[in-house]
Design a protein around this motif. Structure first.
Motif: not given
Length: 226
Positions: A3-25
């Motif tokens: 989970x810790x790795x996933x949370x970090x990866x989600x943060x990277x996604x949020x920083x790299x895109x304007x909008x992030x879809x829950x389904x895509x994650x």
């Protein structure tokens, strides 16, 4: 993935895109959408200012920045490999910009990682394709596409005809070793393609053109498949 790795990866996604879809994650990390909802709540509880719009997705609130991202050795290796491929293209501005990225990555690696990266640079090479005449305008064109900025170009066509055009840049694509700009040409009042190595001179104007309903997919279907 823990989970810790996933949370970090989600943060990277949020920083790299304007909008992030829950389904895509959920698809990316092979978890349920409910798990993603819990992850977003955990990040919010940890102080990360995450905004959400129903039916749209999640985003980082403006003004929030994450700490510098550390690269793994495999990720750094991938950048070096890509650099070797980029060196075979004909645009000097792209090569220079990418080399700047690689230098910034090297700067945050530890000594052992740097030594390994230097070894890989010596042991990997891309085929020495014959280069087309050099271009230097790709970086400017890319910026103009995102800024919606009108360009004035002096261009030599395949027929050796020399023309001056005022264009609205909309996209670029790469073929063999050549970059091509797709733009709305005001002289022809239609879409036209311009090889960047045939642009003799390029001027960024102060004029901003209105956004167009344009996608590369639609363009290629209409203009390139017939």
């Amino acid at each position: 993935m823990k989970r810790l790795h996933r949370l970090t990866a989600i943060l990277v996604k949020l920083q790299s895109k304007k909008i992030v879809q829950a389904a895509d994650l959920a698809d990316k990390f092979d978890v349920s959408i409910r798990t993603i909802y819990r992850d977003m709540l955990a990040l919010s509880d940890a102080g990360v200012p995450i905004g959400a719009e129903a039916g749209t997705g999640y985003y980082l609130v403006d003004g929030y920045s994450l700490p510098p991202i550390m690269f793994t050795e495999k990720e750094a290796n991938a950048l070096i490999t890509a650099a070797k491929i980029i060196e075979t293209n004909n645009d000097a501005s792209l090569i220079a910009d990418y080399n700047e990225v690689v230098e910034k990555v090297k700067a945050i690696l530890n000594t052992t990682q740097k030594e390994k990266l230097e070894l890989l640079e010596q042991r990997i090479v891309s085929p020495p394709f014959r280069k087309s005449p050099e271009s230097t305008y790709l970086s400017v064109i890319q910026q103009a596409i995102t800024d919606l900025r009108v360009l004035e170009i002096q261009y030599t066509a395949a027929s050796q005809e020399f023309t001056k055009r005022t264009v609205e840049p909309l996209g670029v694509y790469f073929t063999n070793t050549i970059w091509v700009m797709i733009a709305f040409c005001r002289l022809r009042n239609d879409y036209r393609e311009f090889r960047t190595d045939r642009i003799v001179n390029l001027i960024e104007t102060s004029e901003i053109f209105p956004p167009k309903l344009f996608t590369l997919e639609d363009y290629f279907k209409k203009y390139r498949e017939h």
